[in-house]
Design a protein around this motif. Structure first.
Motif, PDB file in Angstrom:
ATOM      1  N   ASP A   1      78.645  -7.075   9.130  1.00  0.00           N
ATOM      2  CA  ASP A   1      78.696  -8.364   8.439  1.00  0.00           C
ATOM      3  C   ASP A   1      77.357  -8.643   7.761  1.00  0.00           C
ATOM      4  O   ASP A   1      76.399  -7.865   7.878  1.00  0.00           O
ATOM      5  N   SER A   2      77.291  -9.750   7.034  1.00  0.00           N
ATOM      6  CA  SER A   2      76.094 -10.047   6.238  1.00  0.00           C
ATOM      7  C   SER A   2      74.882 -10.388   7.095  1.00  0.00           C
ATOM      8  O   SER A   2      73.756 -10.376   6.599  1.00  0.00           O
ATOM      9  N   ASP A   3      75.095 -10.678   8.378  1.00  0.00           N
ATOM     10  CA  ASP A   3      73.977 -10.930   9.297  1.00  0.00           C
ATOM     11  C   ASP A   3      73.456  -9.648   9.926  1.00  0.00           C
ATOM     12  O   ASP A   3      72.482  -9.671  10.676  1.00  0.00           O
ATOM     13  N   GLY A   4      74.131  -8.517   9.640  1.00  0.00           N
ATOM     14  CA  GLY A   4      73.684  -7.236  10.169  1.00  0.00           C
ATOM     15  C   GLY A   4      74.364  -6.793  11.448  1.00  0.00           C
ATOM     16  O   GLY A   4      74.069  -5.704  11.950  1.00  0.00           O
ATOM     17  N   THR A   5      75.266  -7.595  11.983  1.00  0.00           N
ATOM     18  CA  THR A   5      75.998  -7.193  13.184  1.00  0.00           C
ATOM     19  C   THR A   5      77.021  -6.117  12.833  1.00  0.00           C
ATOM     20  O   THR A   5      77.753  -6.256  11.845  1.00  0.00           O
ATOM     21  N   GLU A   6      77.058  -5.056  13.622  1.00  0.00           N
ATOM     22  CA  GLU A   6      77.956  -3.939  13.353  1.00  0.00           C
ATOM     23  C   GLU A   6      79.105  -3.921  14.363  1.00  0.00           C
ATOM     24  O   GLU A   6      78.890  -4.095  15.565  1.00  0.00           O
ATOM     25  N   TYR A   7      80.303  -3.697  13.844  1.00  0.00           N
ATOM     26  CA  TYR A   7      81.509  -3.650  14.667  1.00  0.00           C
ATOM     27  C   TYR A   7      82.068  -2.233  14.593  1.00  0.00           C
ATOM     28  O   TYR A   7      82.378  -1.737  13.510  1.00  0.00           O
ATOM     29  N   VAL A   8      82.196  -1.607  15.746  1.00  0.00           N
ATOM     30  CA  VAL A   8      82.618  -0.207  15.815  1.00  0.00           C
ATOM     31  C   VAL A   8      84.067  -0.157  16.306  1.00  0.00           C
ATOM     32  O   VAL A   8      84.399  -0.687  17.372  1.00  0.00           O
ATOM     33  N   TYR A   9      84.923   0.501  15.528  1.00  0.00           N
ATOM     34  CA  TYR A   9      86.346   0.619  15.840  1.00  0.00           C
ATOM     35  C   TYR A   9      86.706   2.087  16.014  1.00  0.00           C
ATOM     36  O   TYR A   9      86.059   2.969  15.440  1.00  0.00           O
ATOM     37  N   GLU A  10      87.780   2.324  16.793  1.00  0.00           N
ATOM     38  CA  GLU A  10      88.324   3.668  16.942  1.00  0.00           C
ATOM     39  C   GLU A  10      89.789   3.675  16.530  1.00  0.00           C
ATOM     40  O   GLU A  10      90.564   2.807  16.957  1.00  0.00           O
ATOM     41  N   VAL A  11      90.162   4.654  15.717  1.00  0.00           N
ATOM     42  CA  VAL A  11      91.537   4.763  15.217  1.00  0.00           C
ATOM     43  C   VAL A  11      92.509   4.976  16.379  1.00  0.00           C
ATOM     44  O   VAL A  11      92.241   5.792  17.275  1.00  0.00           O
ATOM     45  N   PHE A  12      93.611   4.233  16.359  1.00  0.00           N
ATOM     46  CA  PHE A  12      94.639   4.422  17.379  1.00  0.00           C
ATOM     47  C   PHE A  12      96.049   4.568  16.788  1.00  0.00           C
ATOM     48  O   PHE A  12      96.979   4.932  17.497  1.00  0.00           O
ATOM     49  N   ARG A  13      96.190   4.306  15.469  1.00  0.00           N
ATOM     50  CA  ARG A  13      97.545   4.379  14.911  1.00  0.00           C
ATOM     51  C   ARG A  13      97.503   4.598  13.392  1.00  0.00           C
ATOM     52  O   ARG A  13      96.617   4.097  12.704  1.00  0.00           O
ATOM     53  N   GLU A  14      98.495   5.364  12.907  1.00  0.00           N
ATOM     54  CA  GLU A  14      98.702   5.556  11.469  1.00  0.00           C
ATOM     55  C   GLU A  14     100.183   5.350  11.175  1.00  0.00           C
ATOM     56  O   GLU A  14     101.044   5.731  11.978  1.00  0.00           O
ATOM     57  N   MET A  15     100.493   4.742  10.035  1.00  0.00           N
ATOM     58  CA  MET A  15     101.897   4.515   9.671  1.00  0.00           C
ATOM     59  C   MET A  15     102.042   4.460   8.161  1.00  0.00           C
ATOM     60  O   MET A  15     101.057   4.227   7.435  1.00  0.00           O
ATOM     61  N   VAL A  16     103.260   4.663   7.685  1.00  0.00           N
ATOM     62  CA  VAL A  16     103.600   4.528   6.272  1.00  0.00           C
ATOM     63  C   VAL A  16     104.704   3.484   6.181  1.00  0.00           C
ATOM     64  O   VAL A  16     105.716   3.573   6.872  1.00  0.00           O
TER      65      VAL A  16
END
Length: 235
Positions: A154-169
Motif C-alpha cells: 500500500d501507499s504507506d509501505g505495508t506489504e501484504y504477502v499472499y499464496e495462490v490456492f485456486r485457479e478458475m476460468v
C-alpha cells in the motif's frame, strides 16, 4: 341489615384493607430493590469501562479498525510473472481504459488488503498495448500454481504477502468471483483467456503475512530522534 351482619362486614372489609395495604407496601419495596439493583449494575459498567452486551458492544470475532492509507493506490509484484514487478494498481471501474493502460485496476467496490475478510479484485490486460503499462502485464498469469506468491504494497509501505490456492476460468458475466471468501483474506487476479478473450482466467491467493513499513531513516522525525543532546561537560 342486622348489627351482627354489619359487624361481620366491617371485619371483612378491615381485613381486606389490611391485606391491600400490606400488598402495596410489599410491591413498593420490591420495585425499590429492583431500581437500586439496576442503578448499581449501570454504575459498575461505567466504572469498569465496559458496555453491557445489549448496548451494541463488538460481536465476538469482530476486529478493531485499522489505519487506512490516504492514497488507495497499490503496487503489485508477482515473482513468477515476468512483467509484474511493482506494477501500479489504481482503484477504478473495470472498464476504465486509462487506469488499465497505466498498469492494472483494483475494481472499485471490492475490498482493500488492510480490510478483514477482503477480496482485493485486480484486473489486467493479457496482451495490452505496446508502450503502455498494460503491455503483456498479465500475459503469463496462467503460469501461477498453488503456493506461488503474490505481493501487494500500500501507499504507506505495508506489504501484504499472499499464496495462490485456486485457479478458475469463468464467464465474463460471472460476478461471484468478486465476492469475499468466508474465513479468508484474498487477492484475485483476472485477465482474459486466449486466443479469443471469450472467458476470464481468475487466480486467487490467500493472505499469509503482513509486513509493516519500516520507518524512513532519513525522515525529519527519525533524524531528530537520533541527534545527540547537549553535552553536559561542554566539550
Amino acid at each position: 341489615m342486622r348489627p351482627s351482619d354489619y359487624d361481620g362486614w366491617t371485619r371483612v372489609e378491615r381485613a381486606r384493607w389490611k391485606r391491600e395495604v400490606f400488598r402495596e407496601r410489599w410491591l413498593r419495596r420490591v420495585l425499590a430493590l429492583l431500581g437500586v439493583g439496576l442503578v448499581t449494575f449501570a454504575a459498575v459498567f461505567m466504572i469498569s469501562g465496559l458496555t453491557p452486551p445489549s448496548v451494541g458492544g463488538r460481536e465476538e470475532g469482530e476486529r478493531a479498525e485499522v489505519a487506512v492509507p490516504q492514497d488507495e493506490t497499490l503496487r503489485l509484484t508477482v515473482p513468477k510473472m515476468s512483467r509484474v514487478s511493482d506494477v501500479p494498481v489504481y482503484t477504478a471501474a473495470p472498464d476504465n481504459n486509462a487506469a488499465l493502460d497505466a498498469g492494472a485496476v483494483h475494481v472499485r467496490g471490492t475490498g482493500f488488503p488492510w480490510e478483514p475478510g477482503a477480496n482485493v479484485y485486480i484486473a489486467g490486460h493479457r496482451l495490452g498495448y505496446p508502450n503502455t503499462g498494460s503491455f503483456l502485464v498479465f500475459y503469463d498469469l496462467n503460469r501461477l500454481v498453488e503456493g506461488d506468491r503474490v505481493l501487494l504494497k500500500d501507499s504507506d509501505g505495508t506489504e501484504y504477502v499472499y499464496e495462490v490456492f485456486r485457479e478458475m476460468v469463468v464467464s465474463p458475466k460471472e460476478t461471484s468471483v468478486t465476492e469475499p471468501v468466508a474465513g479468508k483474506r484474498i487477492v484475485s487476479l483476472q485477465t482474459c483467456t486466449l486466443p479469443d478473450y471469450s472467458r476470464r482466467l481468475i487466480v486467487q491467493a490467500e493472505l499469509v503475512l503482513t509486513r509493516e513499513a519500516k520507518p524512513d531513516a532519513n525522515s525529519p522525525d527519525r533524524a531528530a530522534s537520533k541527534s545527540p543532546g547537549p553535552n553536559p561537560r561542554g566539550v
